[in-house]
Design an enzyme around this catalytic site. Structure first.
Site, PDB file in Angstrom:
ATOM      1  N   GLY A 105      59.131  53.761  87.257  1.00  0.00           N
ATOM      2  CA  GLY A 105      59.183  52.388  87.775  1.00  0.00           C
ATOM      3  C   GLY A 105      60.458  52.070  88.522  1.00  0.00           C
ATOM      4  O   GLY A 105      61.552  52.376  88.068  1.00  0.00           O
ATOM      5  N   CYS A 106      60.294  51.458  89.660  1.00  0.00           N
ATOM      6  CA  CYS A 106      61.469  51.058  90.397  1.00  0.00           C
ATOM      7  C   CYS A 106      61.334  49.596  90.742  1.00  0.00           C
ATOM      8  O   CYS A 106      61.267  49.223  91.880  1.00  0.00           O
ATOM      9  CB  CYS A 106      61.685  51.909  91.635  1.00  0.00           C
ATOM     10  SG  CYS A 106      60.191  52.233  92.555  1.00  0.00           S
ATOM     11  N   VAL A 107      61.224  48.775  89.719  1.00  0.00           N
ATOM     12  CA  VAL A 107      61.190  47.333  89.924  1.00  0.00           C
ATOM     13  C   VAL A 107      62.615  46.928  90.201  1.00  0.00           C
ATOM     14  O   VAL A 107      62.968  46.296  91.076  1.00  0.00           O
ATOM     15  CB  VAL A 107      60.695  46.612  88.669  1.00  0.00           C
ATOM     16  CG1 VAL A 107      60.582  45.124  88.951  1.00  0.00           C
ATOM     17  CG2 VAL A 107      59.376  47.194  88.232  1.00  0.00           C
TER      18      VAL A 107
END
Lengths: 437, 105
Positions: B103-105
């Site tokens: 995840g690269c929020v």
């Protein structure tokens, strides 16, 4: 009749504040009734299932959103965040629940037409639920499915002239206070700087190449309405160089009660007569003010721009005439390391188009951080790891007293030999003979 | 778990269409993914990116940072987006059979 029973969530509605649970229920009912005959492109009961999955998470004390998810639109690496539910059979409406971020207008000025336009797209192609605004400051559209992403991208760009915002290891959607459009305290045109840099750094915004997120925020004055010092890697805060302007007649008028202190903001109850010494002079954090009963004096060299006197008596005390901004670096929330505020890097910069001086600082920082930063390391952490001196070196900024947190009690800064006129000699071996480690 | 059948091969994929097992990767997989990632024709440049991603993944167990991909292949980020319109994380890693980047929020 609600699709899912939500006794735990219902409790959240009983507090004194507006509740997101009530909002979602309202949207769920609206979608079920569909008074406008919208041809919904994602499941109608998406908001109902959202309540259902949240209720289950409250019960289980575990999230039912999966970690991560990679979705997006062609040409961009950011702007959409993939979200999947790990109970898709129980909650089919939120099996896909992707978030779309949109760049907000500078200063968050909207017209009703614009907001209706965004909502027409989002009611049709998404859940109808939004977060206005996310902590970064952008428009957050909550919940849609993968096949709708390109359609939404097309519609917002072509119909609304609005672009996606940032997500992932890229420049996040820049945000500013409303600045000189409405505010007499603003020391530079925050909206123009924010808009210009957003346009100039499109590549960095849409195609992630950084070790981690990077945020710009622009505050027009030290009141910090977008809290840039606490929330942005690169904080630009308006300030002034010359003396604070004082209109002594108007100071007297405040004392006499002709003007209401703080613009009348304490109108709710009677706080008694305005006492300039108690409420302004004694509140000055550096003690640089005095009032002799007729004249207000400020020792400007000791002013730290706390804004209290200006906020309390805006008609009498104004920001100095020679305005610009300070640039600070490295604020972040706790992830790898604890939370930290930005550190002062450039005490004063004139903020003028085309902003080359500011862009030079930005680009020097990026070059350094992209080379040295570890994966998921914010620039504030890189700065701490490799030292503030290193940051000064890569940005070609000379060390100065303003860089020291408390220059009067902690005057230490390391200088290299070539930085000191005449240099100095240091024989480490001889020194160690006299001083043990 | 969803499965995909293509030219006699079966692939297990996750909801974003990434391979579940790196070992399942074959040339047929590349051919299968090509269309959905907006790639018309596979060129030696695509292969260069895919080969590097796989090498790096075998050595390190994770996908490289974008900057390293750019440096090693000599392709500017913009060019990588021209090769893989959905980007290095989604398009290129998917084609190379790497697991979904986290995840690269």
């Amino acid at each position: 009749m609600a699709k899912h029973q939500t006794p735990l969530l219902d409790q959240l509605e009983t507090g004194p504040w507006p509740s997101f649970v009530s909002d979602i229920k309202q949207e769920a009912a609206h979608r079920a009734a569909n008074p406008d005959g919208v041809d919904y492109q994602i499941p109608v009961d998406c908001p109902s299932d959202l309540l259902g999955v949240l209720e289950l998470s409250f019960k289980d004390k575990e999230t039912h959103w999966k970690h991560g998810g990679i979705v997006g639109v062609f040409g961009y690496g950011g702007g959409v965040i993939g979200r999947y539910c790990d109970q898709p059979e129980m909650f089919p409406g939120v099996a896909h629940f992707h978030t779309v971020r949109l760049a907000q207008p500078s200063g968050k000025y909207y017209t009703a037409d614009y907001l209706r336009g965004i909502m027409d797209i989002w009611d049709l192609r998404g859940s109808g639920l939004t977060n206005m605004h996310g902590s970064t400051g952008d428009i957050v559209l909550l919940g849609t499915t993968t096949p709708q992403l390109e359609e939404i991208f097309f519609d917002v760009t072509h119909k609304m002239n609005t672009d996606l915002g940032g997500s992932g290891g890229n420049l996040r959607t820049p945000a500013d206070c409303l600045g000189q459009s409405r505010c007499e305290f603003a020391c530079y045109d925050t909206q123009d700087l924010c808009h210009t840099l957003t346009n100039d750094y499109q590549d960095e915004l849409h195609r992630p190449a950084f070790p981690y997120k990077f945020k710009f925020k622009f505050d027009g004055c030290p009141n910090g309405c977008v809290a840039s010092i606490a929330r942005s890697d690169f904080s630009v805060i308006g300030t002034w160089k010359s003396d604070i302007r004082i209109d002594q007649d108007r100071v007297k008028a405040y004392v006499a009660g002709e003007f209401k202190p703080g613009g009348g903001s304490h109108a709710g109850r009677d706080w008694g007569k305005f006492d300039i010494v108690k409420e302004v002079v004694d509140r000055c954090p550096t003690g640089c003010m005095s009032y002799d009963g007729a004249k207000l004096s400020i020792d400007n060299a000791n002013c730290t721009r706390c804004m209290h006197c200006i906020n309390t008596m805006p008609a009498a005390v104004k920001i100095g005439e020679e305005t610009g901004a300070s640039i600070l670096l490295g604020a972040k929330a706790p992830i790898l390391d604890g939370a930290q505020m930005s550190s002062l890097l450039v005490p004063f910069v004139v903020v003028e188009k085309p902003y080359d001086e500011i862009k030079e600082v930005i680009e020097n920082i990026w070059d350094w951080w992209m080379e040295e930063g570890k994966n998921r390391e914010r620039v504030g952490e890189t700065m701490k790891r490799l030292s503030f001196q290193k940051l000064l070196e890569v940005t070609n900024i000379k060390a100065m007293p303003q860089h020291v947190k408390e220059p009067r009690s902690n005057p230490y800064i390391f200088f290299k030999e070539e930085e000191v006129p005449g240099g100095f000699e240091h024989d480490e071996a001889a020194y160690r003979q006299r001083h043990m480690r | 778990m969803a499965t995909v059948e293509y030219k006699g091969k079966t692939f297990e994929v996750d909801e974003d269409g990434f391979l579940q097992k790196f070992e399942d990767w074959t040339l047929e997989w590349v051919d299968y993914v090509k269309d959905s990632e907006g790639i018309k024709e596979l060129t030696p440049e695509h292969n260069k990116v895919i080969e590097f991603l796989q090498d790096y993944y075998k050595k390190n167990g994770i996908a490289p940072m974008v900057r390293i991909l750019s440096k090693v292949t000599g392709f500017k980020l913009k060019h990588i987006y021209e090769l893989f319109p959905s980007g290095p994380g989604k398009g290129a890693c998917k084609m190379a059979g790497l697991p979904k980047p986290t995840g690269c929020v």
